[in-house]
Design a protein around this motif. Structure first.
Motif, mmCIF file in Angstrom:
data_model
loop_
_atom_site.group_PDB
_atom_site.id
_atom_site.type_symbol
_atom_site.label_atom_id
_atom_site.label_comp_id
_atom_site.label_asym_id
_atom_site.label_seq_id
_atom_site.Cartn_x
_atom_site.Cartn_y
_atom_site.Cartn_z
ATOM 1 N N TYR A 17 27.569 31.664 54.028
ATOM 2 C CA TYR A 17 28.748 32.508 53.940
ATOM 3 C C TYR A 17 28.323 33.974 53.858
ATOM 4 N N THR A 19 29.190 36.958 52.283
ATOM 5 C CA THR A 19 30.039 37.249 51.129
ATOM 6 C C THR A 19 30.277 38.735 50.900
ATOM 7 N N GLN A 39 34.723 33.860 55.380
ATOM 8 C CA GLN A 39 33.346 34.322 55.231
ATOM 9 C C GLN A 39 32.331 33.301 55.743
#
Length: 204
Positions: A17, A19, A39
């Motif tokens: 992901y 982030t 994400q």
């Protein structure tokens, strides 16, 4: 000593992901974020069919942008979109300043026409300014982990240019918004002061 960074990836089990996108590195800052679906960085096998995946990398790379078109929630173009948004906010602040300066002479029709033109110009200008980023990105097939890594590598000169572009897209819109807000506030206070003086004269 911590190293400067612009992106933070988090791995949960076998998923990655994106982030935190940080365009301007800020040292000694506490970052708090939440992991959302937008994400998620999907594996190439999740984005394309087997026929396309079977193609050589130089052939299938031409179709990678289709994943972004298919899923608009992905953060692939976070740099360009955030910069465009900052410029739009700056233009809105400038329009408020022009409205105060022009007062009753403000032409709404011309303002709408100019806004449409600026949307096109700013979008093209911002995307072109980040074009070097996509050119210097490449993919590496990792046979051991059975995934494809997305890498970026800038030469020293391109790296300096990239830093300048990021700073430009951050500082210039911010200064425009700040100057517009301050100027608008001063002009409004000036108009209020003049109106009060006229009211006093009329009362006398």
């Amino acid at each position: 000593m911590s190293l400067p960074f612009h992106l933070i990836f988090v791995q949960l089990e076998d998923k990655f992901y994106l982030t935190v996108p940080q365009h301007i590195y800020t040292p000694s800052v506490t970052i708090q974020t939440k992991i959302a679906r937008s994400q998620y960085c999907p594996h190439i096998r999740e984005s394309f069919n087997q026929t396309l995946i079977a193609n050589p990398i130089l052939r299938r790379i031409k179709y990678y942008h289709l994943a972004c078109i298919k899923d608009s929630n992905l953060l692939y173009f976070h740099r360009s979109l955030l910069a465009i948004t900052d410029w739009f906010h700056a233009c809105a602040a400038l329009e408020r300043l022009v409205t105060v300066i022009a007062d009753v002479k403000f032409n709404l029709a011309k303002s709408k026409t100019m806004a449409k033109l600026l949307i096109i110009v700013i979008s093209l200008f911002t995307c072109v300014s980040f074009l070097h980023d996509s050119i210097h990105r490449y993919l590496i097939d990792d046979d051991e982990e059975q995934r494809t890594w997305h890498m970026v590598h800038f030469t020293p000169s391109i790296g300096i240019c990239n830093s300048f572009i990021n700073i430009f897209h951050s500082i210039v819109p911010f200064r425009l918004k700040l100057m517009s807000a301050m100027s608008t506030s001063v002009l409004v206070q000036k108009d209020v002061y003049q109106l009060r003086n006229k009211t006093r004269i009329w009362n006398i």
